[in-house]
Scaffold this motif. Sequence first.
Motif, PDB file in Angstrom:
ATOM      1  N   ILE A  80       0.839  -1.206   0.000  1.00 48.83           N
ATOM      2  CA  ILE A  80       0.000   0.000   0.000  1.00 48.83           C
ATOM      3  C   ILE A  80       0.870   1.250   0.000  1.00 48.83           C
ATOM      4  O   ILE A  80       0.610   2.213  -0.736  1.00 48.83           O
ATOM      5  CB  ILE A  80      -0.944   0.000   1.223  1.00 48.83           C
ATOM      6  N   TRP A  81       1.920   1.253   0.830  1.00 46.44           N
ATOM      7  CA  TRP A  81       2.833   2.394   0.929  1.00 46.44           C
ATOM      8  C   TRP A  81       3.496   2.679  -0.419  1.00 46.44           C
ATOM      9  O   TRP A  81       3.553   3.831  -0.866  1.00 46.44           O
ATOM     10  CB  TRP A  81       3.867   2.074   2.007  1.00 46.44           C
ATOM     11  N   ILE A  82       3.993   1.625  -1.075  1.00 43.90           N
ATOM     12  CA  ILE A  82       4.630   1.804  -2.375  1.00 43.90           C
ATOM     13  C   ILE A  82       3.623   2.305  -3.407  1.00 43.90           C
ATOM     14  O   ILE A  82       3.908   3.216  -4.196  1.00 43.90           O
ATOM     15  CB  ILE A  82       5.244   0.472  -2.869  1.00 43.90           C
ATOM     16  N   TYR A  83       2.436   1.736  -3.392  1.00 47.25           N
ATOM     17  CA  TYR A  83       1.431   2.026  -4.417  1.00 47.25           C
ATOM     18  C   TYR A  83       0.925   3.470  -4.325  1.00 47.25           C
ATOM     19  O   TYR A  83       0.862   4.177  -5.341  1.00 47.25           O
ATOM     20  CB  TYR A  83       0.263   1.057  -4.258  1.00 47.25           C
ATOM     21  N   PHE A  84       0.579   3.880  -3.116  1.00 44.55           N
ATOM     22  CA  PHE A  84      -0.056   5.190  -2.964  1.00 44.55           C
ATOM     23  C   PHE A  84       0.923   6.304  -2.616  1.00 44.55           C
ATOM     24  O   PHE A  84       0.732   7.443  -3.058  1.00 44.55           O
ATOM     25  CB  PHE A  84      -1.134   5.130  -1.869  1.00 44.55           C
ATOM     26  N   LYS A  85       1.955   6.021  -1.827  1.00 45.69           N
ATOM     27  CA  LYS A  85       2.769   7.079  -1.261  1.00 45.69           C
ATOM     28  C   LYS A  85       4.114   7.277  -1.928  1.00 45.69           C
ATOM     29  O   LYS A  85       4.663   8.375  -1.887  1.00 45.69           O
ATOM     30  CB  LYS A  85       3.002   6.805   0.240  1.00 45.69           C
ATOM     31  N   ILE A  86       4.676   6.226  -2.496  1.00 41.84           N
ATOM     32  CA  ILE A  86       6.007   6.336  -3.084  1.00 41.84           C
ATOM     33  C   ILE A  86       5.943   6.489  -4.599  1.00 41.84           C
ATOM     34  O   ILE A  86       6.419   7.473  -5.149  1.00 41.84           O
ATOM     35  CB  ILE A  86       6.873   5.114  -2.711  1.00 41.84           C
ATOM     36  N   LEU A  87       5.335   5.535  -5.279  1.00 38.40           N
ATOM     37  CA  LEU A  87       5.269   5.583  -6.738  1.00 38.40           C
ATOM     38  C   LEU A  87       4.026   6.291  -7.251  1.00 38.40           C
ATOM     39  O   LEU A  87       3.941   6.586  -8.446  1.00 38.40           O
ATOM     40  CB  LEU A  87       5.321   4.158  -7.318  1.00 38.40           C
ATOM     41  N   HIS A  88       3.055   6.538  -6.384  1.00 47.62           N
ATOM     42  CA  HIS A  88       1.815   7.227  -6.784  1.00 47.62           C
ATOM     43  C   HIS A  88       1.237   6.603  -8.057  1.00 47.62           C
ATOM     44  O   HIS A  88       0.958   7.298  -9.037  1.00 47.62           O
ATOM     45  CB  HIS A  88       2.092   8.717  -7.038  1.00 47.62           C
ATOM     46  N   GLY A 125      -1.880  10.457 -15.331  1.00 46.92           N
ATOM     47  CA  GLY A 125      -1.098  11.543 -15.906  1.00 46.92           C
ATOM     48  C   GLY A 125      -0.856  12.714 -14.982  1.00 46.92           C
ATOM     49  O   GLY A 125      -0.402  13.766 -15.428  1.00 46.92           O
ATOM     50  N   LYS A 126      -1.119  12.557 -13.700  1.00 49.54           N
ATOM     51  CA  LYS A 126      -0.923  13.657 -12.745  1.00 49.54           C
ATOM     52  C   LYS A 126       0.456  13.633 -12.093  1.00 49.54           C
ATOM     53  O   LYS A 126       0.836  14.585 -11.410  1.00 49.54           O
ATOM     54  CB  LYS A 126      -1.988  13.578 -11.644  1.00 49.54           C
ATOM     55  N   PHE A 127       1.186  12.557 -12.291  1.00 46.00           N
ATOM     56  CA  PHE A 127       2.490  12.402 -11.657  1.00 46.00           C
ATOM     57  C   PHE A 127       3.406  11.648 -12.603  1.00 46.00           C
ATOM     58  O   PHE A 127       2.951  10.784 -13.363  1.00 46.00           O
ATOM     59  CB  PHE A 127       2.337  11.643 -10.334  1.00 46.00           C
TER      60      PHE A 127
END
Length: 327
Positions: A234-242, A249-251
Motif C-alpha cells: 500500500i505504501w509503495i502504491y499510494f505514497k512512493i510511486l503514486h 497523468g498527474k504524476f
Amino acid sequence: MFEKHRRSNYFTSTYGKDFSQFATIALIVVGLFSTSYFWNRDLEFVRNATIIFVDPTFANFMNESYFNFNGDGFGGQDLSILLFLFALIVYLITLMPKNEERYILTRIRSGFIIASSIVLFVFNRVLATFFARVNPEEALYNPDLYTSMLKFGKYSITDAIFNGCFTSGFTTLATLMITLAFISLTSPNKLKIVLNFIIFSSWGIIMGITRVISGENYPTDVLWGYISGVLLIIWIYFKILHVPDQESGKFEIYAKYGELRWGISFIFHGICVGTVLIGIKFAVLNFEWYHPILIIMAIFFAILINNNLNTLLYGPIIYDETEKTVE
C-alpha cells in the motif's frame, strides 16, 4: 504539462483520507487483537497443527523452491520469485527508446512490482535478523529455544539472517501477488477489483497456513508477515510511486529507471537501518566498544542514501507555461 511533484522526504505521506490510511489502521487493529491470543500459545498451536495434518504434501510443495539451492524442486515460493523476474524483464523492455512512449502503463505497473518485491524482501530480512527468533521446527525439539513474538530469539546474527522466522519471509513475499490486485484498482469494474483481491489474497493465506502446518513458522510470524507485506505494498502504491496518479497523468517518475534505481538504493538503506537497530540491540544486551562506532557510521550512510532516494523519483516542480497570472 502536468506537475512533477517533489517532496522533502520520501517517507512523508500525503495528508488526506484515502484507502491506505483506512487499511493501515484496520490491519494493525486486527493484528494486535490476533496477537493477544497467540502470544504464548503459538508453539503449542504449531505442535497441534503438525499432528493434525499428518500428510503435509501440499505444504511441502508450497515451501519448496529452486532458488533455495538445496535440492528442492519447483514450489509455491517460486511463483513470487518468477513474478519479480518477469516484471524486471518487462520493465527493461518498456524502457527501450522505441517502447518508452508506447508502453507507459506497462512500465508503471512492472516498476511497481519490482519496487514492492525489493522492499518486502529487505524489510523482512531486517526484522528476522533483529528479532532472531528460532523457528518452531527447532523449538519443538528444544523448547528452551522458544521465544514469544517481539522477544529477542537465540539465533546468532548469521543464523538469523537466513533462518530467523519473525516475520515469515515466505508469507511476506507471497503478498507480492497482491500487487496484481492493486494494478486492477483503476478498472471501472468493481467486481473485477474485488475478485482480484480475493484470489491473490488467498495465495498469501494459503502460503501462511502451509508454513504453520509444516512447522516452519509460528502463527504470529505468518500474521505479521501478511500484515507488513500488505502495508508495504500500500505504501509503495499510494505514497512512493503514486501509481494511480501516474496512470492518470498527474504524476511522473523523474529519473529514468527510477523505480529500479530507487529499489536498489533501498536495499542499502535497509541494510544501514538494520545495522543501526541490531547495533543498538547488542549495545544494550552485551556492550562492546565498537558498537557506538558501528551505529554512528550506519546512521551517517542511511542519511546519505535517504537523500539519494529523495531525488530518484521526485523532480523539480514544473508549472504549465500556458497559465497566466491574472493581475
